[in-house]
Design an enzyme around this catalytic site. Sequence first.
Site, PDB file in Angstrom:
ATOM      1  CG  MET A  62      -2.284  -0.482   0.948  1.00  0.00           C
ATOM      2  SD  MET A  62      -2.488  -2.424   0.556  1.00  0.00           S
ATOM      3  CE  MET A  62      -2.531  -3.223   1.932  1.00  0.00           C
ATOM      4  CB  CYS A  63       4.561   2.068  -0.218  1.00  0.00           C
ATOM      5  SG  CYS A  63       4.990   2.284   1.478  1.00  0.00           S
ATOM      6  CG  MET A  71       6.507   4.076   4.913  1.00  0.00           C
ATOM      7  SD  MET A  71       6.872   3.245   6.471  1.00  0.00           S
ATOM      8  CE  MET A  71       7.438   1.750   5.927  1.00  0.00           C
ATOM      9  CD  GLU A  72       8.852   6.354   0.016  1.00  0.00           C
ATOM     10  OE1 GLU A  72       7.989   5.505  -0.598  1.00  0.00           O
ATOM     11  OE2 GLU A  72       8.682   6.775   1.092  1.00  0.00           O
ATOM     12  CG  ASP A 124      25.492  -9.504   2.237  1.00  0.00           C
ATOM     13  OD1 ASP A 124      25.440 -10.789   2.510  1.00  0.00           O
ATOM     14  OD2 ASP A 124      25.816  -8.946   1.010  1.00  0.00           O
TER      15      ASP A 124
END
Length: 168
Positions: free
Chosen positions: A85-86, A121-122, A136
Amino acid sequence: MNNKQNIVIQTNKLTHINNKGKSNMVDISNKNTTTRIAKATAKVVMKLETLQKIKNNDFKKGDVLSVARIAGIMAAKQTHNLIPMCHSLNLSKINIDFKFVKNGIQITTLAKLNAKTGVEMEALTAASIAALTIYDMCKSVDHFIKIKDIQLLEKQGGKSGYWKLEYV
């Protein structure tokens, strides 16, 4: 018993659920376009030896922070594909900074655009993926790297105006 019961939910309380209880992307078409900025952070904690290897650019995989910066930028641009939903956004700026701290690396991100919806959110996605990329690239020499304190620091624009975290 009927498995297709109608669920009625008050839509004024849940923005991502419609009046039938189904997930729903928020309609932003009536919102004003404003400059929106969000800053987020994450911390990557590691052994001092690992931190020194990053400072010395001594990893076979390459420059850890350069790769993490690229990964964070790419992730911010793909947030709408990762978070349900973004809205897909036409970002005008993504910035990722790294600061060496006592036992790790502090990541700070900034996302900016002119739009009808925010970029929190970004900014958070950029910080998270930059941190995961550091993990990583360094996991071969440090099995207990910790990612912590992912959070929004600041946002501005839109109806809610300016907001800044007052505690850390």
